[in-house]
Design a protein around this motif. Sequence first.
Motif, short mmCIF file in Angstrom:
data_model
loop_
_atom_site.label_atom_id
_atom_site.label_comp_id
_atom_site.label_asym_id
_atom_site.label_seq_id
_atom_site.Cartn_x
_atom_site.Cartn_y
_atom_site.Cartn_z
N ASP A 211 0.84 -1.20 0.00
CA ASP A 211 0.00 0.00 0.00
C ASP A 211 0.87 1.25 0.00
OD1 ASP A 211 -2.72 -1.20 0.23
OD2 ASP A 211 -1.90 -1.97 2.11
N SER A 215 0.90 4.00 -2.98
CA SER A 215 0.58 5.41 -2.70
C SER A 215 1.58 6.35 -3.36
CB SER A 215 0.55 5.66 -1.19
OG SER A 215 -0.45 4.87 -0.56
N ILE A 267 -1.19 7.63 3.14
CA ILE A 267 -1.19 6.27 2.60
C ILE A 267 -2.62 5.83 2.30
CG2 ILE A 267 -0.50 3.88 3.00
CD1 ILE A 267 1.81 5.96 2.68
#
Length: 620
Positions: A211, A215, A267
């Motif tokens: 993740d 991002s 994020i």
Amino acid sequence: MDISEHYMQLRLKFQHIQDDQELHITIGELAGHLCCTMRNMNLIMNKFKENGWVSWSPQRGRGKKSVLVFCKPAAAAASERFDQLLYANRMEDAYEMASSLPPLIREQLVHNLQHLFGLRSNEGMEGRTDTLRIPQNTPFKTLDPTQTAMWGEGFIITEVFDRLVRYNAERQQCEPSLAVAWESDREGRRWTFHLNKGILFHHGRVMDASDVKFSFDRIIEDPANPSRAMFASIQSIEAVDSLTVHFVLCQPNFMFPDLLSSLYASIIPRDVQMEPLRPIGTGPYRITRHDANLLVLEAFPSYFRGRAYIDRVEVWQLPHSDWPENAIKQRLFPEDTPRAVEHEIQGGVFMTFNMQKDGPHQDLYFRQAVRLLLQSDELTAASASPHIKKAESLIRGPMREVRTIAPSVERDAVQTESGRSVLEQAAALLEQSSYQGEHLRVWVEEGEQMESDMAWFAERCAAIGLNVTIVPGDPVHAVYHHELQPYEIIYTGEVFDEHVMRSLITMYTFGNTLFLLAMNDYWRAELAHECEHIVMIREPALRMERLIQLEDRLIEEALILPVYSFKEEHAHDASLRNYKIAGYGLPDLRQLWIRRKSGSLTAEESSETETSYPVYIPLW
């Protein structure tokens, strides 16, 4: 249409008729006013009578007029209907109705809004629920952290998302957040971040290193992303394992953790498409509703730093007008003295020029003339506002005690023509410039104070033959709809968060700041080049010195004309504890809690299921 709406419509048709005054009229004439049949008008009149709103004496026979007496005052009917619409979340209908009312009645409705905002604490079957209601009159355009340019949007984003690191303003250092620790090589080119375990996104999935990679890839792989220049030093990102992320930079960057603490480095989950108005993060609040009228944040019970104390935050979109703000602020505290929190905003109000447009403002002599016209000491004296203070820089405090480079505009003008007035000096510079009497347009960020500033400025311009038109504008439209193109001069402001050094880098590199939108390709490249070298400096004090020198250069080139700094004043009931101002001059909801009223309450008051705590948060 609700029966109360029929009454309001009819009552406003006869504003000149006093309450309890007889009005001689036929049922047919009344039906015409409500655009209905006579049969329906009789049914409506019966409802009016049942509610006690009117006295109606019908008369039989051709040409005979009946007698109507209004018993319910228009203000009372309007207030009742206004509240009904608001509690039904029909805000647009409520505001549309209010805008059609006479000024005195409309003002009364504004007065009544005071009981809707602030903090409300309710005892129910499932326990106590604390709801904070905040009014706002500028709709949110985006809550995508890589796009946002408005401080109100930034306030929401900081509650919905987390970053790898967070900045502690009191200690002036970065601390762990989503990352529990990090390290770099000696050259500041290789950075490794170790993630906390078990952190949940709002949709229930555990966050991992993929993740984080997603991002930042989303930013650096998109040439149109306004955040891209801030993270241009990222060469590659590797998810080493589920809890380890490795960044390789193309050049040293000793401000890398600081940049990762900005809201632009939030994020986001890789498995959910970004919805700009209802994004998903890991923060203490999740968005459960967002439409044209209302934004609702609810506490995320699985937040890794502990559940937020305030259960629900509602941001109500008020009509786009100035009338609610002052009224709400002045009347939220009709009896008790509020606990005031005064906060001086870092940044400030300044003037700049649209360097993407041809015109006399491309001439330094012209910009110098404008600088003299905009003498901030005279402007602030003319304003007489206790909340503004002359500023020669957007940087204040110990960081800016001594200017390293005196701006040559003032120095040259004053030393060579010390016997002449400021207006005479400005006129002389204007004559030296390429200005040929053109009509120039000044875009000013709409608002009472700044529009008043520009009215004063226009008078100064007229005194030396500079023809300007002042055009107030919405910064949301200016940023997101590129509405600055027709204007030569721009009067706006920049609000920094508590990390001033990072905020300056943002102002010079984030593509959606009003300042950078006004700069041409040459100056954008210059600013990006300067910032690239500044982040390569290891010592923070030396980085700050270089940023001050960069601002001095922009002031010397008359591309930034600082005018004044300003203060915001928050006000809240003493029962709200740990009320601290965080980024962008807004409260940190993560720290706020309530000491419920007790002891001094009467038996009747203590038995109530709802307690109100007035709060004024300037989210305008």
